[in-house]
Design an enzyme around this catalytic site. Structure first.
Site, mmCIF file in Angstrom:
data_model
loop_
_atom_site.group_PDB
_atom_site.id
_atom_site.type_symbol
_atom_site.label_atom_id
_atom_site.label_comp_id
_atom_site.label_asym_id
_atom_site.label_seq_id
_atom_site.Cartn_x
_atom_site.Cartn_y
_atom_site.Cartn_z
ATOM 1 N N PRO A 122 32.492 -8.353 11.313
ATOM 2 C CA PRO A 122 33.515 -9.391 11.484
ATOM 3 C C PRO A 122 34.932 -8.913 11.187
ATOM 4 O O PRO A 122 35.889 -9.517 11.655
ATOM 5 C CB PRO A 122 33.089 -10.475 10.475
ATOM 6 N N GLY A 134 37.133 -0.345 17.498
ATOM 7 C CA GLY A 134 37.238 -0.159 18.940
ATOM 8 C C GLY A 134 38.475 -0.858 19.447
ATOM 9 O O GLY A 134 39.301 -1.310 18.655
ATOM 10 N N GLY A 135 38.630 -0.949 20.724
ATOM 11 C CA GLY A 135 39.786 -1.639 21.287
ATOM 12 C C GLY A 135 41.072 -0.921 20.926
ATOM 13 O O GLY A 135 41.193 0.284 21.108
ATOM 14 N N TYR A 147 17.285 -1.368 8.803
ATOM 15 C CA TYR A 147 18.308 -0.877 7.869
ATOM 16 C C TYR A 147 17.591 -0.070 6.788
ATOM 17 O O TYR A 147 17.002 -0.615 5.861
ATOM 18 C CB TYR A 147 19.112 -2.016 7.241
HETATM 19 N N1 LIG Z 1 22.863 -7.493 14.678
HETATM 20 C C1 LIG Z 1 23.327 -6.269 14.730
HETATM 21 O O1 LIG Z 1 23.036 -5.503 15.665
HETATM 22 C C2 LIG Z 1 24.236 -5.776 13.642
HETATM 23 C C3 LIG Z 1 24.933 -4.569 13.801
HETATM 24 C C4 LIG Z 1 25.769 -4.145 12.777
HETATM 25 C C5 LIG Z 1 25.898 -4.913 11.626
HETATM 26 N N2 LIG Z 1 25.182 -6.067 11.486
HETATM 27 C C6 LIG Z 1 25.295 -6.909 10.260
HETATM 28 O O2 LIG Z 1 26.659 -7.232 10.079
HETATM 29 C C7 LIG Z 1 27.032 -6.950 8.741
HETATM 30 C C8 LIG Z 1 28.510 -6.631 8.700
HETATM 31 O O3 LIG Z 1 28.770 -5.418 9.352
HETATM 32 P P1 LIG Z 1 29.352 -4.164 8.553
HETATM 33 O O4 LIG Z 1 28.932 -4.294 7.146
HETATM 34 O O5 LIG Z 1 29.040 -2.916 9.219
HETATM 35 O O6 LIG Z 1 30.870 -4.289 8.895
HETATM 36 P P2 LIG Z 1 32.048 -5.138 8.320
HETATM 37 O O7 LIG Z 1 31.571 -6.201 7.420
HETATM 38 O O8 LIG Z 1 32.854 -5.550 9.478
HETATM 39 O O9 LIG Z 1 32.851 -4.033 7.522
HETATM 40 C C9 LIG Z 1 32.283 -3.217 6.547
HETATM 41 C C10 LIG Z 1 33.294 -2.118 6.235
HETATM 42 O O10 LIG Z 1 34.520 -2.724 5.828
HETATM 43 C C11 LIG Z 1 34.830 -2.348 4.498
HETATM 44 N N3 LIG Z 1 35.315 -3.564 3.822
HETATM 45 C C12 LIG Z 1 34.614 -4.655 3.472
HETATM 46 N N4 LIG Z 1 35.414 -5.566 2.896
HETATM 47 C C13 LIG Z 1 36.662 -5.027 2.894
HETATM 48 C C14 LIG Z 1 37.910 -5.478 2.437
HETATM 49 N N5 LIG Z 1 38.048 -6.676 1.877
HETATM 50 N N6 LIG Z 1 38.989 -4.673 2.576
HETATM 51 C C15 LIG Z 1 38.870 -3.457 3.149
HETATM 52 N N7 LIG Z 1 37.701 -2.961 3.610
HETATM 53 C C16 LIG Z 1 36.599 -3.750 3.484
HETATM 54 C C17 LIG Z 1 33.563 -1.836 3.898
HETATM 55 O O11 LIG Z 1 33.846 -0.835 2.937
HETATM 56 P P3 LIG Z 1 33.590 -1.130 1.355
HETATM 57 O O12 LIG Z 1 32.147 -0.946 1.149
HETATM 58 O O13 LIG Z 1 34.434 -0.092 0.693
HETATM 59 O O14 LIG Z 1 34.078 -2.512 1.090
HETATM 60 C C18 LIG Z 1 32.850 -1.233 5.113
HETATM 61 O O15 LIG Z 1 33.332 0.062 5.374
HETATM 62 C C19 LIG Z 1 26.124 -5.786 8.356
HETATM 63 O O16 LIG Z 1 26.067 -5.632 6.961
HETATM 64 C C20 LIG Z 1 24.827 -6.180 9.003
HETATM 65 O O17 LIG Z 1 24.124 -7.067 8.138
HETATM 66 C C21 LIG Z 1 24.380 -6.516 12.486
#
Ligand SMILES: NC(=O)c1ccc[n+]([C@@H]2O[C@H](COP(=O)([O-])OP(=O)(O)OC[C@H]3O[C@@H](n4cnc5c(N)ncnc54)[C@H](OP(=O)(O)O)[C@@H]3O)[C@@H](O)[C@H]2O)c1
Length: 292
Positions: A212, A218-219, A63
């Site tokens: 999460p 997708g889907g 990252y």
């Molecule tokens: N192991 C792996 O291969 C892998 C891959 C991807 C991700 N990850 C981990 O998983 C974590 C979570 O994934 P992610 O951060 O991409 O996705 P996410 O938590 O599913 O969603 C993040 C997105 O949702 C928005 N969001 C967050 N809270 C919200 C709310 N209450 N209402 C509306 N929109 C909201 C955020 O925008 P705002 O900033 O405006 O809130 C951002 O655009 C990552 O931070 C990373 O640590 C792991």
């Protein structure tokens, strides 16, 4: 009503964390490349995460690369005793373009990566170290797991996790060393990680669904959102909160890691832990996507 069965989880038998963690990946540049542009805002957000009671932060060396771990250190070191930081190694990235992401399993590379993550995070021992991908083909998967097992024996890693592996890889790894956690793409709209969810439920490992709440990724996002909306209305909650609350009810070992750059979203995401879904609501959401 069916409340989530546990309010905390234990990783590897000795690290206790709250049910909703924080995914730090968004605190990087565009396309997860480079520095987070609002440096001071990122520091403030990470401190707010810990002040709000979050005890599990998910990051990775890739990252940024590196800038995410360094930002965490700058914001939070010396770390509170109860904070668990999980990081990952095994991916390299050749530039801004996502297509340059490549999985590497070379033992010396994994060793260097874990050592450098510890150095960047400012710790002697990494709480939870994930092999970031099961896709590396330069060395056999077993050898990659054995490298992490050796790092654990040497004390550099406290617990081993697996990210994005197949069920077969998860089972194979268990024959080599205890696996404390698995992380995979799994949410109300996408169930790619369901095999790992089931396998970890049996072994007692933690299952940490990534993306999460990203039901729009997708889907069939319109259908999923339309199904969550009436449930959200019942609870005076947002669709995102219901998507998160569902994880906590789905299985007792789930540790979702929502990511946000917004203090307001951080607050509402953590408040999702207070939502108690009915068994009918849980079944409705679970049945939105076939899991078999
Ligand atoms: N192991 C792996 O291969 C892998 C891959 C991807 C991700 N990850 C981990 O998983 C974590 C979570 O994934 P992610 O951060 O991409 O996705 P996410 O938590 O599913 O969603 C993040 C997105 O949702 C928005 N969001 C967050 N809270 C919200 C709310 N209450 N209402 C509306 N929109 C909201 C955020 O925008 P705002 O900033 O405006 O809130 C951002 O655009 C990552 O931070 C990373 O640590 C792991």
């Amino acid at each position: 009503m069916t409340a989530p069965t546990t309010s905390t989880l234990t990783i590897g038998g000795d690290l206790t964390v709250g049910r909703i963690g924080f995914g730090a990946m968004q605190l990087t540049g565009k396309q997860v490349w480079g520095e987070y542009p609002d440096h001071d805002g990122g520091i403030a957000l990470l401190r707010a995460v810990v002040d709000a009671g979050v005890t599990f932060i998910d990051t990775a060396d890739v990252y940024g690369p590196h800038s995410n771990e360094l930002l965490i250190r700058k914001a939070l070191h010396p770390y509170p005793d109860n904070l668990v930081i999980a990081t990952k190694g095994g991916f390299v990235r050749g530039g801004y373009d996502y297509s340059t992401l490549d999985a590497v399993g070379n033992p010396n590379y994994l060793r260097q990566s874990a050592n450098m993550s510890a150095r960047r995070l400012g710790v002697d021992s990494i709480d939870l170290y994930y092999l970031h991908s099961g896709q590396a083909t330069d060395v056999p998967f077993e050898e990659q797991v054995a490298t992490l097992a050796a790092l654990k024996d040497e004390g550099l890693i406290r617990h081993i996790g697996l990210s994005n592996v197949t069920l077969e890889q998860f089972e194979l790894a268990q024959t080599i060393t205890p696996i404390a956690a698995a992380t995979a793409l799994y949410n109300a709209g996408i169930r790619r990680g369901v095999d790992l969810l089931r396998a970890t439920e049996k072994t007692g490992a933690v299952f940490s669904p990534w993306h999460p709440m990203s039901i729009a990724d997708g889907g069939d996002p319109e259908r999923i959102t339309a199904a969550l909306e009436p449930i959200a209305q019942n609870h005076g909650a947002t669709v995102q909160q219901i998507a998160l609350a569902w994880h906590l009810h789905r299985a007792p070992n789930t540790l979702p890691i929502p990511g946000t750059t917004s203090l307001e979203h951080l607050r509402t995401n953590l408040a999702a832990a207070q939502i108690t879904l009915t068994s009918e609501e849980i079944s409705t959401i679970t049945a939105l996507v076939p899991e078999d």
